[in-house]
Motif scaffolding. Structure first.
Motif, PDB file in Angstrom:
ATOM      1  N   LEU A   1       0.875  -1.166   0.000  1.00 13.66           N
ATOM      2  CA  LEU A   1       0.000   0.000   0.000  1.00 13.66           C
ATOM      3  C   LEU A   1       0.914   1.219   0.000  1.00 13.66           C
ATOM      4  O   LEU A   1       1.814   1.318   0.850  1.00 13.66           O
ATOM      5  CB  LEU A   1      -0.861  -0.042   1.266  1.00 13.66           C
ATOM      6  N   GLU A   2       0.686   2.120  -0.949  1.00 13.78           N
ATOM      7  CA  GLU A   2       1.620   3.229  -1.127  1.00 13.78           C
ATOM      8  C   GLU A   2       1.785   4.060   0.150  1.00 13.78           C
ATOM      9  O   GLU A   2       2.891   4.492   0.491  1.00 13.78           O
ATOM     10  CB  GLU A   2       1.151   4.114  -2.285  1.00 13.78           C
ATOM     11  N   VAL A   3       0.680   4.281   0.853  1.00 10.62           N
ATOM     12  CA  VAL A   3       0.793   5.122   2.049  1.00 10.62           C
ATOM     13  C   VAL A   3       1.750   4.483   3.060  1.00 10.62           C
ATOM     14  O   VAL A   3       2.555   5.162   3.702  1.00 10.62           O
ATOM     15  CB  VAL A   3      -0.614   5.422   2.664  1.00 10.62           C
ATOM     16  N   THR A   4       1.696   3.170   3.192  1.00 12.24           N
ATOM     17  CA  THR A   4       2.591   2.500   4.147  1.00 12.24           C
ATOM     18  C   THR A   4       4.037   2.553   3.654  1.00 12.24           C
ATOM     19  O   THR A   4       4.965   2.809   4.434  1.00 12.24           O
ATOM     20  CB  THR A   4       2.125   1.043   4.388  1.00 12.24           C
TER      21      THR A   4
ATOM     22  N   ARG B   1       5.337   4.875   1.895  1.00 13.82           N
ATOM     23  CA  ARG B   1       5.842   6.248   2.070  1.00 13.82           C
ATOM     24  C   ARG B   1       6.092   6.583   3.535  1.00 13.82           C
ATOM     25  O   ARG B   1       7.039   7.289   3.860  1.00 13.82           O
ATOM     26  CB  ARG B   1       4.864   7.247   1.464  1.00 13.82           C
ATOM     27  N   ILE B   2       5.240   6.074   4.415  1.00  9.46           N
ATOM     28  CA  ILE B   2       5.496   6.289   5.854  1.00  9.46           C
ATOM     29  C   ILE B   2       6.813   5.593   6.219  1.00  9.46           C
ATOM     30  O   ILE B   2       7.608   6.110   6.996  1.00  9.46           O
ATOM     31  CB  ILE B   2       4.335   5.759   6.738  1.00  9.46           C
ATOM     32  N   ALA B   3       7.031   4.424   5.634  1.00  7.06           N
ATOM     33  CA  ALA B   3       8.251   3.663   5.933  1.00  7.06           C
ATOM     34  C   ALA B   3       9.494   4.485   5.586  1.00  7.06           C
ATOM     35  O   ALA B   3      10.433   4.589   6.383  1.00  7.06           O
ATOM     36  CB  ALA B   3       8.265   2.346   5.163  1.00  7.06           C
ATOM     37  N   ILE B   4       9.490   5.082   4.416  1.00  8.42           N
ATOM     38  CA  ILE B   4      10.661   5.873   3.995  1.00  8.42           C
ATOM     39  C   ILE B   4      10.842   7.071   4.941  1.00  8.42           C
ATOM     40  O   ILE B   4      11.967   7.366   5.382  1.00  8.42           O
ATOM     41  CB  ILE B   4      10.481   6.394   2.541  1.00  8.42           C
ATOM     42  N   ALA B   5       9.732   7.740   5.267  1.00  3.77           N
ATOM     43  CA  ALA B   5       9.820   8.912   6.158  1.00  3.77           C
ATOM     44  C   ALA B   5      10.348   8.491   7.533  1.00  3.77           C
ATOM     45  O   ALA B   5      11.200   9.159   8.122  1.00  3.77           O
ATOM     46  CB  ALA B   5       8.447   9.560   6.292  1.00  3.77           C
ATOM     47  N   LEU B   6       9.837   7.359   8.026  1.00  5.38           N
ATOM     48  CA  LEU B   6      10.269   6.892   9.343  1.00  5.38           C
ATOM     49  C   LEU B   6      11.766   6.548   9.317  1.00  5.38           C
ATOM     50  O   LEU B   6      12.534   6.965  10.192  1.00  5.38           O
ATOM     51  CB  LEU B   6       9.430   5.680   9.766  1.00  5.38           C
ATOM     52  N   LEU B   7      12.185   5.825   8.280  1.00  2.00           N
ATOM     53  CA  LEU B   7      13.600   5.426   8.189  1.00  2.00           C
ATOM     54  C   LEU B   7      14.521   6.649   8.117  1.00  2.00           C
ATOM     55  O   LEU B   7      15.539   6.705   8.804  1.00  2.00           O
ATOM     56  CB  LEU B   7      13.816   4.529   6.961  1.00  2.00           C
ATOM     57  N   LYS B   8      14.136   7.604   7.290  1.00  2.00           N
ATOM     58  CA  LYS B   8      14.953   8.824   7.168  1.00  2.00           C
ATOM     59  C   LYS B   8      15.079   9.533   8.509  1.00  2.00           C
ATOM     60  O   LYS B   8      16.162   9.947   8.915  1.00  2.00           O
ATOM     61  CB  LYS B   8      14.261   9.799   6.196  1.00  2.00           C
ATOM     62  N   THR B   9      13.944   9.678   9.187  1.00  2.00           N
ATOM     63  CA  THR B   9      13.931  10.379  10.475  1.00  2.00           C
ATOM     64  C   THR B   9      14.824   9.661  11.481  1.00  2.00           C
ATOM     65  O   THR B   9      15.593  10.290  12.215  1.00  2.00           O
ATOM     66  CB  THR B   9      12.483  10.440  11.028  1.00  2.00           C
TER      67      THR B   9
ATOM     68  N   VAL C   1       0.537  -2.263   7.546  1.00  2.00           N
ATOM     69  CA  VAL C   1      -0.875  -2.156   7.171  1.00  2.00           C
ATOM     70  C   VAL C   1      -0.989  -2.144   5.642  1.00  2.00           C
ATOM     71  O   VAL C   1      -0.288  -1.402   4.960  1.00  2.00           O
ATOM     72  CB  VAL C   1      -1.522  -0.887   7.757  1.00  2.00           C
ATOM     73  N   GLY C   2      -1.827  -2.991   5.109  1.00  2.00           N
ATOM     74  CA  GLY C   2      -2.037  -3.045   3.662  1.00  2.00           C
ATOM     75  C   GLY C   2      -1.033  -3.927   2.923  1.00  2.00           C
ATOM     76  O   GLY C   2      -1.111  -4.056   1.708  1.00  2.00           O
ATOM     77  N   TYR C   3      -0.077  -4.507   3.654  1.00  2.00           N
ATOM     78  CA  TYR C   3       0.854  -5.443   3.011  1.00  2.00           C
ATOM     79  C   TYR C   3       0.248  -6.844   3.090  1.00  2.00           C
ATOM     80  O   TYR C   3      -0.386  -7.194   4.090  1.00  2.00           O
ATOM     81  CB  TYR C   3       2.218  -5.455   3.714  1.00  2.00           C
ATOM     82  N   GLU C   4       0.521  -7.600   2.057  1.00  2.00           N
ATOM     83  CA  GLU C   4      -0.119  -8.909   1.999  1.00  2.00           C
ATOM     84  C   GLU C   4       0.345  -9.838   3.119  1.00  2.00           C
ATOM     85  O   GLU C   4      -0.430 -10.630   3.636  1.00  2.00           O
ATOM     86  CB  GLU C   4       0.137  -9.535   0.634  1.00  2.00           C
ATOM     87  N   VAL C   5       1.619  -9.719   3.464  1.00  2.00           N
ATOM     88  CA  VAL C   5       2.099 -10.492   4.608  1.00  2.00           C
ATOM     89  C   VAL C   5       2.751  -9.529   5.595  1.00  2.00           C
ATOM     90  O   VAL C   5       3.079  -8.400   5.248  1.00  2.00           O
ATOM     91  CB  VAL C   5       3.133 -11.570   4.207  1.00  2.00           C
ATOM     92  N   ARG C   6       2.961 -10.014   6.821  1.00  2.00           N
ATOM     93  CA  ARG C   6       3.431  -9.142   7.897  1.00  2.00           C
ATOM     94  C   ARG C   6       4.880  -8.701   7.721  1.00  2.00           C
ATOM     95  O   ARG C   6       5.388  -7.862   8.441  1.00  2.00           O
ATOM     96  CB  ARG C   6       3.300  -9.917   9.215  1.00  2.00           C
ATOM     97  N   GLY C   7       5.570  -9.287   6.744  1.00  2.00           N
ATOM     98  CA  GLY C   7       6.956  -8.899   6.523  1.00  2.00           C
ATOM     99  C   GLY C   7       7.822 -10.114   6.299  1.00  2.00           C
ATOM    100  O   GLY C   7       7.322 -11.232   6.161  1.00  2.00           O
TER     101      GLY C   7
END
Ligand code: NZQ
Ligand code: ZN
Length: 394
Positions: free
Chosen positions: A212-215, A217-225, A260-266
């Motif tokens: 899911l694109e929103v997840t 993009r949050i991932a990239i923002a979180l990693l950068k921060t 959230v929105g990923y087919e599997v938990r990781g």
């Protein structure tokens, strides 16, 4: 596809957040608390005494059990359960990092257990916890996200097995997050925490299936921060801003938001492979992760180089071009360089261990539950794959 997103933990974040413990327990009508803490930092800083005074003022009875070590041991968990039963404890308060919180979660499952059975059964998968007594957290180290996660990881000294339990009963009742309490965290633990927070997002980012694109993009923002904040906290340990970013990112990285929105938990293979390392060699979890991740990444990259390239574009401004594999490999190099820049090991040698061929076989056998499970989802790993990754990490 359905993702479950359940984060019942009541979080308070900001200066002096820890002073709310007595008030919250009082509102919960708690009678007697077990205060659980580590090997000394909470005593040295005066935090333990302040918390006890606060509980006294709210007329909450309490006993204490310190001595949790990194890679927390099941023997202390058993002692905590015994002590809590003897003293009619109805809630637990953790003061510490992931090890203390995980040990408290195990005690909370054991105390709730109507059968009064062996707590290690939960970690061996022989039984599942049917509940947990209420558990509050005063966090002193930003790393594992255990303050909101459903996970608890415990080491059994008998065989040096490190095993985890995931259940929603593990999510703490409340978490008090004061970034100032982490000013005293050593540079090494600050770096380990930075890696661990990053890895909880990366493990989820690398999965097979839909995203899911929103997840993303949050991932990239979180990693950068987190990367920026980790570097800042190393330069200036008392930077409230850096410590606050690490603290909140740590919680968000592992509370379920990032899948959230990923087919599997990781994927989680790096974590499972690392747990065998810290179980056997007693190394810090974050350092074990940075020592393994580059080998894992290069081993699996061809499964979906686009995913690595996407990360590189977001984190390192790698320009998208015709050669996705080149971008993907550059992303792994840059990630490795970042780990080095914060003095984290990027192989087992730098981690200070030198496993023999037999050791590697043993690690892979344990990680695969003696050939009973495979690891990962980005690439599903056989026991032989696991051995290969450990070897390439040497
Ligand atoms: O024991 P004390 O004296 O408190 O010292 C600790 C410990 O030596 C110290 N420390 C903590 N807060 C401090 C401080 N030192 C100075 N000032 C402070 N404010 O830091 C050292 C490391 O603490 P520990 O709790 O072991 O670190 P961390 O939070 O990284 O926890 C690691 C454990 O959590 C597990 C790991 O496998 C490992 O066993 N994990 C738990 C997870 C979960 N429950 O969701 C997820 C993770 O992936 C991870 O597996
Ligand atoms: Zn972790």
């Amino acid at each position: 596809m359905i993702t479950e997103y359940y984060t019942p933990t009541h979080v308070y974040i900001g200066e002096k957040a820890e002073t709310l413990a007595g008030k919250i327990f009082s509102e919960m009508k708690t009678k007697k608390v077990l205060i659980h803490y580590g090997s000394g930092s909470a005593v040295k800083s005066g935090l333990l005494d302040r918390v006890k005074k606060d509980l006294d003022e709210h007329k909450i009875l309490h006993i204490e059990l310190g001595g949790v070590v990194p890679n927390p041991r099941v023997s202390l968990v058993r002692e905590g359960i015994r002590l809590s039963r003897e003293n009619n404890i109805d809630a637990i308060l953790s003061i510490g990092g992931g090890s203390v919180i995980d040990s408290s979660k195990a005690i909370a499952y054991g105390l709730y257990d109507k059968e009064m059975g062996e707590v290690w059964d939960f970690y061996e998968g022989k039984r599942v916890p049917e509940g947990a007594v209420p558990h509050g957290v005063i966090l002193t180290l930003s790393a594992t996200g255990s303050e909101m996660s459903d996970s608890s990881v415990i080491t059994n000294e008998d065989g040096w097995l490190k095993r985890g339990v995931n259940t929603n009963f593990g999510r703490p009742t409340f978490a008090l997050l004061n970034p100032e309490l982490t000013y005293t965290v050593s540079p090494y633990q600050t770096s380990c925490g930075t890696v661990d927070i990053m890895m909880h997002t990366l493990e989820r980012f690398f999965h097979k299936g839909d995203s899911l694109e929103v997840t993303d993009r949050i991932a990239i923002a979180l990693l950068k921060t987190v990367m920026d904040a980790g570097v800042k906290a190393l330069k200036k340990p008392n930077s409230y801003e850096a410590r606050a970013n690490l603290m909140w990112a740590g919680a968000l990285s592992h509370n379920g938001l990032m899948n959230v929105g990923y087919e599997v938990r990781g994927d989680w293979a790096s974590h499972q492979l690392e747990h065998e390392l810290s179980g056997k060699y007693d190394v810090a979890h974050g350092a074990g992760l940075s020592a393994l991740w580059p080998a894992w990444a290069r081993y699996v990259v061809k499964e979906n180089p686009r995913r690595f390239a996407l990360l590189g574009e977001g984190l390192f401004n790698i320009q998208p071009g015709a050669d996705t594999m080149k971008e993907a490999l550059e992303t792994i190099d840059k990630m490795e360089a970042f780990f080095k820049s914060i003095d984290m090991p990027t192989n087992l040698r730098e981690l200070g261990i030198n496993p023999s061929e037999d050791d590697i076989k043993e690690l892979a056998e344990k990680a695969s539950f003696y050939n009973k499970r495979k690891l990962g989802s980005f690439k599903v790993l056989s026991t032989l794959d696991m051995e290969n990754i450990y070897k390439e990490a040497r």
